[in-house]
Design a protein around this motif. Structure first.
Motif, PDB file in Angstrom:
ATOM      1  N   ASP A 219      27.268  48.970  50.895  1.00  0.00           N
ATOM      2  CA  ASP A 219      28.536  48.390  50.434  1.00  0.00           C
ATOM      3  C   ASP A 219      28.285  47.276  49.418  1.00  0.00           C
ATOM      4  N   ASP A 222      27.209  48.833  46.163  1.00  0.00           N
ATOM      5  CA  ASP A 222      28.384  49.475  45.551  1.00  0.00           C
ATOM      6  C   ASP A 222      29.250  48.444  44.828  1.00  0.00           C
ATOM      7  N   PHE A 238      25.964  53.644  38.472  1.00  0.00           N
ATOM      8  CA  PHE A 238      25.793  54.148  39.839  1.00  0.00           C
ATOM      9  C   PHE A 238      24.346  53.923  40.269  1.00  0.00           C
TER      10      PHE A 238
END
Length: 245
Positions: A219, A222, A238
């Motif tokens: 998380d 991300d 990414f």
């Protein structure tokens, strides 16, 4: 009566002791091998039995020889030779195909069978029985535990891998994006170990940054990717992971 003066006198007690040692190695090696054979492993009943008996023969021979003549090799030295020899045998049972490695448990079981045989050959029969028990326990009782763990999804923070961040941006924004990407990753405590740049189409470039981290909070990373994707000139951002060998 000893017909050949070069031969040691027949010792019924020592011969019986050897028979008990080899019989124990045969029985315990067969128990380990039976479990392997039932599971249709490469090294099954005969292989594990022969490894255990072979180790027992060599160690028993060393014990008898040392008792008769003294000197070297001592039984402990022969045990060391047995360990080395089984290492080569176990290495032959290990197969590697790409990133997949198989046969490790088979090799370890052969090593355990040799340890059982060495204990039996050294007349340490209770120790041989305990060693066999622990080898069998590892291959049976621990199997459901391993299967249960393997069925659980791997959480990123507990895995160990190589993590790569990829950012695609316009060529004109390359320098600024590279600096801001480095800053954002370092602020999140994910410093870059190495970085490469390569063309991505005619007007864009891809930045490929390998992180020092071998474990991440998914998380958290991300969130960093979201921040990078909002930088001027960035079209994609990414990360991915590949398992460490």
């Amino acid at each position: 009566m000893n017909l050949d003066p070069h031969l040691p006198p027949f010792d019924a007690g020592a011969t019986l002791s050897s028979l008990i040692s080899l019989g124990t190695a045969f029985l315990l090696g067969s128990l380990i091998g039976f479990e392997r054979q039932v599971r249709q492993r490469t090294a099954g009943l005969r292989t594990n039995t022969l490894v255990a008996v072979g180790a027992a023969v060599f160690v028993d021979l060393a014990v008898r020889f040392h008792a008769l003549h003294g000197g070297t090799p001592t039984p402990l030295q022969v045990v060391a030779y047995v360990i080395s020899g089984i290492g080569f045998l176990g290495a032959g049972a290990i197969m590697k195909e790409g990133a997949q490695v198989s046969g490790l448990n088979t090799a370890a079981t052969l090593w355990g069978s040799a340890a059982v045989g060495a204990c039996a050959g050294a007349k340490l029969l209770p120790e041989a029985a305990m060693a066999a028990l622990f080898v069998l326990t590892a291959n049976t009782v621990l199997r459901p535990v391993v299967n249960r763990i393997n069925r659980r999804p791997v959480q990123e923070e507990f895995s160990e891998a190589t993590y790569v961040v990829r950012v695609v941006c316009r060529r004109a924004a390359q320098i600024g994006v590279l600096q801001r990407t480095t800053d954002l990753l370092e602020a999140a405590h994910y410093p870059i170990r190495s970085i490469e740049q390569q063309p991505f189409g005619s007007e864009e470039i891809e930045l490929e940054a390998v992180l020092y981290a071998t474990a991440v909070d998914a998380d958290e990373l991300d969130a960093v990717m979201t921040a990078i994707s909002r930088l001027p000139g960035v079209t994609q951002a990414f990360w991915n992971a590949s398992a460490e060998e």
